[in-house]
Design a protein around this motif. Structure first.
Motif, PDB file in Angstrom:
ATOM      1  N   ALA A 197       3.349  -0.676 -10.261  1.00 18.68           N
ATOM      2  CA  ALA A 197       3.763  -2.210 -10.920  1.00 18.68           C
ATOM      3  C   ALA A 197       4.363  -2.918  -9.682  1.00 18.68           C
ATOM      4  O   ALA A 197       3.881  -4.125  -9.653  1.00 18.68           O
ATOM      5  N   ALA A 198       5.170  -2.495  -9.045  1.00 19.21           N
ATOM      6  CA  ALA A 198       5.826  -3.366  -7.957  1.00 19.21           C
ATOM      7  C   ALA A 198       4.902  -3.834  -6.711  1.00 19.21           C
ATOM      8  O   ALA A 198       5.035  -4.974  -6.385  1.00 19.21           O
ATOM      9  N   ALA A 199       3.978  -2.674  -6.604  1.00 21.40           N
ATOM     10  CA  ALA A 199       2.821  -2.746  -5.490  1.00 21.40           C
ATOM     11  C   ALA A 199       1.976  -4.060  -6.062  1.00 21.40           C
ATOM     12  O   ALA A 199       1.377  -4.749  -5.201  1.00 21.40           O
ATOM     13  N   GLY A 200       1.701  -3.905  -7.633  1.00 26.27           N
ATOM     14  CA  GLY A 200       0.482  -4.828  -7.990  1.00 26.27           C
ATOM     15  C   GLY A 200       1.143  -6.418  -7.873  1.00 26.27           C
ATOM     16  O   GLY A 200       0.571  -7.320  -7.444  1.00 26.27           O
ATOM     17  N   VAL A 201       2.345  -6.378  -8.394  1.00 27.33           N
ATOM     18  CA  VAL A 201       3.050  -7.667  -8.146  1.00 27.33           C
ATOM     19  C   VAL A 201       3.033  -8.245  -6.758  1.00 27.33           C
ATOM     20  O   VAL A 201       2.851  -9.486  -6.576  1.00 27.33           O
TER      21      VAL A 201
ATOM     22  N   LEU B 254      -1.539  -0.683 -10.524  1.00 23.19           N
ATOM     23  CA  LEU B 254      -1.294  -1.715  -9.816  1.00 23.19           C
ATOM     24  C   LEU B 254      -1.534  -3.139 -10.865  1.00 23.19           C
ATOM     25  O   LEU B 254      -0.648  -4.100 -10.947  1.00 23.19           O
ATOM     26  N   SER B 255      -2.757  -3.063 -11.157  1.00 20.99           N
ATOM     27  CA  SER B 255      -3.447  -4.199 -12.146  1.00 20.99           C
ATOM     28  C   SER B 255      -2.544  -4.240 -13.503  1.00 20.99           C
ATOM     29  O   SER B 255      -2.188  -5.602 -13.746  1.00 20.99           O
TER      30      SER B 255
ATOM     31  N   LEU C 272       0.730  -1.050  -0.139  1.00 24.12           N
ATOM     32  CA  LEU C 272      -0.039  -0.086  -0.116  1.00 24.12           C
ATOM     33  C   LEU C 272       0.805   1.205   0.051  1.00 24.12           C
ATOM     34  O   LEU C 272       0.470   2.207  -0.721  1.00 24.12           O
ATOM     35  N   SER C 273       2.150   1.209   0.555  1.00 21.86           N
ATOM     36  CA  SER C 273       2.943   2.366   0.908  1.00 21.86           C
ATOM     37  C   SER C 273       3.416   2.478  -0.744  1.00 21.86           C
ATOM     38  O   SER C 273       3.707   3.833  -1.012  1.00 21.86           O
ATOM     39  N   LEU C 274       3.796   1.613  -1.563  1.00 15.47           N
ATOM     40  CA  LEU C 274       4.309   1.659  -2.628  1.00 15.47           C
ATOM     41  C   LEU C 274       3.344   2.338  -3.742  1.00 15.47           C
ATOM     42  O   LEU C 274       3.599   3.248  -4.451  1.00 15.47           O
ATOM     43  N   GLY C 275       2.326   2.004  -3.299  1.00 18.03           N
ATOM     44  CA  GLY C 275       0.999   2.485  -4.288  1.00 18.03           C
ATOM     45  C   GLY C 275       0.782   3.831  -3.895  1.00 18.03           C
ATOM     46  O   GLY C 275       0.518   4.771  -4.768  1.00 18.03           O
ATOM     47  N   ALA C 276       0.641   4.223  -2.719  1.00 25.20           N
ATOM     48  CA  ALA C 276       0.492   5.604  -2.000  1.00 25.20           C
ATOM     49  C   ALA C 276       1.431   6.777  -2.484  1.00 25.20           C
ATOM     50  O   ALA C 276       1.460   7.784  -2.619  1.00 25.20           O
ATOM     51  N   ILE C 277       2.963   6.220  -2.719  1.00 29.48           N
ATOM     52  CA  ILE C 277       3.760   7.263  -2.753  1.00 29.48           C
ATOM     53  C   ILE C 277       3.695   7.622  -4.232  1.00 29.48           C
ATOM     54  O   ILE C 277       3.700   8.898  -4.381  1.00 29.48           O
TER      55      ILE C 277
END
Length: 303
Positions: A216-220, A39-40, A14-19
């Motif tokens: 992308a990293a958060a999605g994986v 993310l998808s 979640l942190s990666l996506g929020a950044i």
């Protein structure tokens, strides 16, 4: 203890996506509701590259120790980050830039809603609506503690470490490089930064690159921890926005802290509430922060 461990794991992606979201919101001044769909894109791009790399050479399909992770998937994560970063820039060129030049912030928000619906349905059309996994092998959890009982899977440890490494690298880029200083200058005052020689269009493109790669990293990592479904962006958009708002819009470090707070709160809530209410916890956090501290924990009040 198990809920805390699971909350920390959830907070890492979640942190990666929020950044990425907080950078876009701070620099481009609009709430991008299509960010979670990146993310998808990253998760499914990694799925495609994983199959491709495994087909190239059987050695790449060998598991790395106790992990379900293979060399093929490790390479696929990097490839997915590059593809998603390029896709984010392409979306800006084709949609957001044109709306930005002709409309206002509200038009950008509506455009992001439309983008989210399009991306979500295209992914469902290509990959189907059922859930999928990177590996169907069984991953056995490690007993870290018996009293209290604490089980952790090796892949969860990898996800947490990898997420922290990515955050550390981003911190070094933002705090120790000329590019990082220029990006911060654009975030604070785009006009003044441009007068001082900063190329605004390049900084905007760089913002999309960073946001896309981190998403992308958060999605994986989400796919490794749970499973992938075409509507995963819909399910993650509220927690990611909650992490961004809790930490403070524009604060990278706030986004990191906000992600872990949302992850822990969501997982700990099942101890006192039925599990069906867990998705509402991020919304409650948003309301609480907006009432008590509208600009977030690390955000700054704007006049």
């Amino acid at each position: 203890m198990q809920q805390i461990a699971d909350g920390i794991l959830t907070g890492s992606f979640l942190s990666l996506g929020a950044i990425g979201l907080t950078l876009v919101m701070h620099i481009l001044r609009f709430a991008n509701f299509s960010h979670a769909e990146l993310l998808s894109i990253g998760a499914y791009a990694a799925l495609v590259f994983d199959a491709l790399f495994k087909a190239i050479h059987p050695v790449l399909a060998t598991k790395l120790g106790p992990l379900l992770l293979t060399p093929a998937l490790a390479l696929a994560i990097v490839a997915a980050m590059l593809v998603t970063a390029a896709t984010a820039v392409l979306f800006d060129v084709l949609v957001f830039r044109r709306v930005r030049e002709k409309g206002g912030e509200l038009s950008m928000v509506f455009a992001s809603f439309g983008m989210a619906l399009v991306i979500r349905n295209v992914i469902g059309l290509i990959f189907g609506l059922s859930s999928t996994l990177y590996s169907r092998d069984i991953s056995f959890a490690i007993v870290v503690s018996r009293d209290p009982l604490l089980l952790v899977k090796p892949d969860q440890i990898f996800v947490l470490i990898a997420a922290l490494v990515i955050m550390g690298l981003l911190h070094l880029v933002l705090s120790r490089t000329t590019f990082g200083y220029a990006l911060q200058a654009v975030a604070e005052n785009p006009a003044l930064a441009q007068v001082n020689g900063v190329n605004l269009s390049r900084m905007i493109a760089a913002t999309w690159v960073i946001a896309g790669a981190l998403a992308a990293a958060a999605g994986v990592f989400y796919g490794l921890s749970y499973q992938m479904i075409p509507v995963m962006g819909r399910d993650l958009v509220l927690p990611i926005f909650a992490a961004t708002i809790v930490g403070g819009i524009g604060s990278v470090y706030g986004a990191v802290l906000g992600g872990f707070i949302v992850g822990l709160a969501t997982n700990l809530s099942v101890l006192v509430l039925p599990s069906g209410y867990a998705p509402a916890v991020p919304f409650l956090l948003i309301l609480a922060v907006l009432i008590v501290r509208p600009y977030g924990l690390f955000g700054e009040a704007r006049s």
